[in-house]
Design a protein around this motif. Structure first.
Motif: not given
Length: 685
Positions: A6-16, A30-46
């Motif tokens: 499960g991956v939840d992307v928030g305004g500050t952190f991306t949680d896995v 738990k990794v920082p959310t990446t802006r503007p493309d949130q997919s970076g934090g998504f993949l880094a968290g996994i």
């Protein structure tokens, strides 16, 4: 492939949250959310927890990408093709205004007037076609919108819910001309009476389509390139999940995706513990989201206003959001009053203590200065140490100097204001809606929620709190737990005395067939499949309807017959329960049919998360000075995940873990239950 993520992307952190179904074990990141493309934090968290995606069977994603695009007005450039005379429906709304006073409003719809084009056509409210659609005019309008750079288009025809024939012809033509799949039709998105709500929901769906579908497709491609061959799903605002193809077609259903997943997890945790009445408080870096679960059921709202004039009519879990997250900025206004938020430091630059360029104090900085957050163990894993001195200086400059307070007094003031705002949100969903908070348990989660547990118990009068095993990634865990759900609606608009029962059954059957087909197409395993029917009904002459649960059996996918007397009896029961009386000889009207087709996904046993062995002494890490109220206290520090089942920790105490910090105030006690949750309540309990 026994692992689910499960991956939840928030305004500050991306949680896995990674669950191994074979062993019942879980890992979090738990990794920082990446802006503007949130997919970076998504993949880094996994990548933090999973080396080979080929070992993963399912990935479920809760996202705020849609919410952020709406709030920040960062959707696509879109156009509208509508019935002659209706181009300004989105702008007129319900003749409301953003502020009570003043002669003028300042609302701008997401589609400017020059991109809202009219064509000749007219369907009457009874479904009769008075004017067939002028397809040549539709062709010219679509070509004009393409020339003006529109990436998506919404077709919004009058009374298309009653008879979609004109709209279907126009949509078929536009889809032949349009260079991408981003063509939204109101009769497909929301076949329900009330023009503004139908137009708004469909327009916002088109507004989100290019952004959301691009984001989801990028993630899908990246996952496939990394060897992932399982199922990728998206959490909906109603607390269910859907496939990525549905999410790309109906992105408006993701408007409260991330927060909804947290409520689903909270409900499952609370019921496992034995609490059916829970108030959730999800405190992230940007916001504080509150929801209420009564008798084991989360509250669903048929309509939500994401921002003024941006109405989405689709079932959503009722969530109240305020700007009081860990990154919310504290500031003193011209009148000398201390305020918190709504502006947030977000993940970049983040709180002052993060040392990434911010100079204005946040709620997190106040917690750091008061010793409640360990500066040597910041969550997120990207910093070695928090800058306490910088946080102190920022608080002094922006709060202390303006209010004549010391650093400690200023930090306490920041927390008191933040706690007051959070308590107000809790009262809004409980007391102001007729629920006594004393009958509820409070469940704090998110990265910062458990730091404010004691304050919420004291301010609101809640008896106890349930702190989940992994508070910082509870929403990500909710992604793993959520059922697959599809919602449908159809306006009926008929008096019960003349209701076409056979026609109503046909609509129910169509909804069931479509819903079951979506479940069949999924790769998920379901423990059960449920169908829920509900009617919006009222007495003739009433504007507001009553939601009428209508239990109709579905056997082997076939909807069984019903009668008018059964419908009327169900309405009487619902109306009596709502208003305490019935109207004598009142004629009844059925406005809408709502159907939910739900695939119940397997729930993992929460006891698998419980600690194994250990002792309180082994879990103790030492102590440090922490400020509570008006004094510093020598406070014991424990490694929370090492505390054994049954351990009782008297306050003041701090329980640390990688994804959050749990604070037990003086006078409270924390007890570890058999699921690894910490039950916090008065010491005498």
């Amino acid at each position: 492939m026994t692992r689910m993520i499960g991956v939840d992307v928030g305004g500050t952190f991306t949680d896995v949250f990674v669950l191994d179904e074979a062993t019942g074990t879980a890992e979090v990141a738990k990794v920082p959310t990446t802006r503007p493309d949130q997919s970076g934090g998504f993949l880094a968290g996994i990548a933090r927890q999973v080396d080979a995606l080929s070992t993963v069977g399912t990935i479920i994603h809760g996202t705020t990408a849609g919410t952020n695009a709406l709030l920040e007005r960062k959707g696509a450039r879109i156009g509208i093709i509508t019935t002659e005379g209706l181009r300004d429906v989105l702008e007129m709304r319900r003749r409301d205004r953003p502020r009570t006073w003043g002669l003028r409003g300042d609302f701008d719809p997401v589609v400017p007037r020059d991109l809202r084009l009219e064509v000749p056509e007219r369907t009457l409210a009874d479904g009769t076609i008075r004017t067939p659609v002028d397809l040549d005019a539709v062709h010219r309008a679509a070509a004009e919108l393409l020339d003006k750079g529109c990436l998506a288009v919404a077709i919004l025809f009058a009374n298309a819910y009653a008879n979609p024939e004109n709209e279907e012809k126009a949509v078929a033509l536009v889809r032949e001309l349009w260079p991408n799949p981003h063509v939204s039709a109101s009769a497909e998105i929301l076949p329900e009476i009330r023009e503004f709500e139908r137009f708004s929901t469909t327009a916002l769906n088109a507004y989100l389509q290019p952004e959301l579908s691009g984001y989801i497709n990028r993630l899908d491609a990246a996952l496939n390139d990394s060897g992932f061959g399982g199922e990728f799903m998206i959490v909906q605002s109603n607390g269910g999940v859907m496939g990525t193809d549905t999410a790309c077609r109906l992105p408006v259903r993701t408007a409260l995706s991330g927060p909804a997943a947290g409520v689903i997890a909270a409900g499952h945790i609370a019921q496992s513990v034995g609490f059916n009445n829970v108030i959730t408080g999800d405190m992230g870096g940007t916001s504080f989201d509150v929801a209420l679960i009564a008798n084991g059921q989360s509250m669903l709202s048929p309509q939500t206003s994401i921002d003024f004039g941006m109405v989405v009519r689709t079932p959503m879990i009722e969530i109240t959001t305020i700007g009081a997250g860990g990154g919310s900025i504290a500031w003193v206004d011209k009148g000398g009053l201390l305020n918190i938020g709504p502006e947030s430091a977000g993940s970049m630059p983040g709180p002052v203590a993060y040392g990434q360029g911010n100079t204005r104090p946040t709620v997190t900085d106040a917690n750091v200065v008061l010793g409640r957050i360990d500066p040597d163990s910041p969550i997120g894993g990207t910093l070695d140490r928090l800058d306490v001195e910088a946080a102190q200086k920022a608080i002094d400059v922006h709060v202390g100097a303006k209010l004549g307070l010391t650093t400690t007094e200023s930090a306490e003031a920041i927390l008191r204001v933040a706690n007051s705002r959070m308590a107000g949100a809790i009262r809004l969903v409980s007391i102001e809606r007729g629920f006594d908070p004393k009958r509820f348990a409070f469940m704090p989660f998110g990265g910062g929620g458990a730091l404010h547990t004691g304050a919420m118990l004291k301010e609101v009068g809640i008896g106890r709190a349930i702190v989940p095993r992994y508070p910082g990634v509870t929403s990500a865990m909710g992604c793993v737990i959520a059922d697959m759900r599809q919602d449908f609606v159809q306006t009926i608009n008929a008096m019960t005395s003349g209701l076409d029962v056979a026609g109503l059954r046909e609509v129910m059957q169509r909804h069931v067939d479509e819903g079951l087909a979506i479940l069949d197409a999924a790769q998920s395993r379901f423990d059960a499949r449920d169908t829920v029917f509900e009617l919006d009904m009222a007495y003739v002459g009433q504007t507001h309807t009553v939601a009428v649960p209508f239990p109709v059996a579905v056997t082997d996918g076939r909807v069984e017959a019903t009668t008018i007397s059964q419908i009327e009896a169900a309405f009487d029961a619902a109306y009596q329960a709502t208003y305490g009386r019935l109207l004598k000889d009142g004629a009844r009207r059925v406005m809408n049919l709502r159907t939910a087709v739900i695939g119940r996904r397997p729930k993992f046993d929460l006891t698998a998360l419980a600690p194994q062995g250990g002792s309180v002494e082994q879990a103790r890490l030492g102590s440090r000075q922490i400020h509570f109220g008006n004094a510093w206290h020598d406070t014991a520090i424990y490694e929370r995940l090492a505390l054994p089942v049954g351990a009782e920790i008297p306050g003041p105490a701090v329980l640390v873990q990688p994804d959050t910090t749990v604070l037990i105030d003086p006078g409270l006690t924390g007890r570890v239950d058999r699921y690894g949750n910490t039950i916090v309540g008065p010491a005498e309990d």
